[in-house]
Design a protein around this motif. Sequence first.
Motif, PDB file in Angstrom:
ATOM      1  N   ASN A  43       0.831  -1.213   0.000  1.00  0.00           N
ATOM      2  CA  ASN A  43       0.000   0.000   0.000  1.00  0.00           C
ATOM      3  C   ASN A  43       0.865   1.261   0.000  1.00  0.00           C
ATOM      4  O   ASN A  43       0.490   2.288   0.559  1.00  0.00           O
ATOM      5  N   PHE A  44       2.015   1.169  -0.613  1.00  0.00           N
ATOM      6  CA  PHE A  44       3.002   2.253  -0.688  1.00  0.00           C
ATOM      7  C   PHE A  44       3.158   2.593  -2.164  1.00  0.00           C
ATOM      8  O   PHE A  44       3.883   1.916  -2.895  1.00  0.00           O
ATOM      9  N   SER A  45       2.436   3.600  -2.630  1.00  0.00           N
ATOM     10  CA  SER A  45       2.396   3.946  -4.051  1.00  0.00           C
ATOM     11  C   SER A  45       3.479   4.955  -4.388  1.00  0.00           C
ATOM     12  O   SER A  45       3.481   6.070  -3.877  1.00  0.00           O
ATOM     13  N   VAL A  46       4.391   4.544  -5.258  1.00  0.00           N
ATOM     14  CA  VAL A  46       5.492   5.417  -5.660  1.00  0.00           C
ATOM     15  C   VAL A  46       5.341   5.748  -7.129  1.00  0.00           C
ATOM     16  O   VAL A  46       5.021   4.886  -7.950  1.00  0.00           O
ATOM     17  N   GLY A  47       5.571   7.015  -7.451  1.00  0.00           N
ATOM     18  CA  GLY A  47       5.531   7.469  -8.836  1.00  0.00           C
ATOM     19  C   GLY A  47       6.843   8.132  -9.198  1.00  0.00           C
ATOM     20  O   GLY A  47       7.478   8.773  -8.360  1.00  0.00           O
ATOM     21  N   ALA A  48       7.245   7.965 -10.442  1.00  0.00           N
ATOM     22  CA  ALA A  48       8.463   8.598 -10.940  1.00  0.00           C
ATOM     23  C   ALA A  48       8.157   9.220 -12.294  1.00  0.00           C
ATOM     24  O   ALA A  48       7.332   8.715 -13.053  1.00  0.00           O
ATOM     25  N   ALA A  49       8.833  10.313 -12.566  1.00  0.00           N
ATOM     26  CA  ALA A  49       8.722  10.963 -13.873  1.00  0.00           C
ATOM     27  C   ALA A  49      10.127  11.323 -14.327  1.00  0.00           C
ATOM     28  O   ALA A  49      10.910  11.880 -13.563  1.00  0.00           O
ATOM     29  N   VAL A  50      10.426  10.965 -15.565  1.00  0.00           N
ATOM     30  CA  VAL A  50      11.749  11.162 -16.147  1.00  0.00           C
ATOM     31  C   VAL A  50      11.637  12.202 -17.256  1.00  0.00           C
ATOM     32  O   VAL A  50      10.821  12.059 -18.168  1.00  0.00           O
ATOM     33  N   LEU A  51      12.456  13.243 -17.178  1.00  0.00           N
ATOM     34  CA  LEU A  51      12.495  14.273 -18.215  1.00  0.00           C
ATOM     35  C   LEU A  51      13.657  13.972 -19.145  1.00  0.00           C
ATOM     36  O   LEU A  51      14.812  13.890 -18.712  1.00  0.00           O
ATOM     37  N   LEU A  52      13.345  13.805 -20.432  1.00  0.00           N
ATOM     38  CA  LEU A  52      14.366  13.529 -21.432  1.00  0.00           C
ATOM     39  C   LEU A  52      14.851  14.831 -22.065  1.00  0.00           C
ATOM     40  O   LEU A  52      14.165  15.861 -22.014  1.00  0.00           O
ATOM     41  N   GLU A  53      16.010  14.751 -22.687  1.00  0.00           N
ATOM     42  CA  GLU A  53      16.599  15.925 -23.329  1.00  0.00           C
ATOM     43  C   GLU A  53      15.701  16.494 -24.440  1.00  0.00           C
ATOM     44  O   GLU A  53      15.730  17.677 -24.724  1.00  0.00           O
TER      45      GLU A  53
END
Length: 161
Positions: A43-53
């Motif tokens: 129940n530990f929701s992790v989100g990631a967002a990657v910015l590309l060049e």
Amino acid sequence: MKKTQLITTVLEYNSIEELDSVNQELINKAKEATQSSYSPYSNFSVGAAVLLENGEIIQGSNQENSAYPSGLCAERVAMFYANSKYPNVPVKSIAIACYNNGQFLERPIPPCGSCRQVLLETEERYHTPIQVFLYGQKQIFEIENIKQLLPLYFEKNMLDE
């Protein structure tokens, strides 16, 4: 004997409004990605967002599995997808957020050791530092590159020694 000191520098912000609009958007995309997490066990929701060049933002969320350790962290989901969809485009930055018990955590969470190694490999692959943003409601950390998070890192050329 020689004593060596390793220092990690972290910039701390009290509010997302202290960041520029590009990094605010990246953090908001990481927060949004927590909603696609599959985390019925922790129940530990992790989100990631990657910015590309190239300006693209790739999102990922943690995906758990009852057959541990078959799941995958949000950071690796996002990074592997970015590297597979845009194999020749360097990564500029990554933002990470965690949602738990109906709210975002007050303090930022760092990536696990496996994710740090994967992020470092991507940094080395493109010969470009990856800026890191760790989101918390009351505190946001900015780290200049992955090597700051993993100072005694294992790298490809060590396999040749």
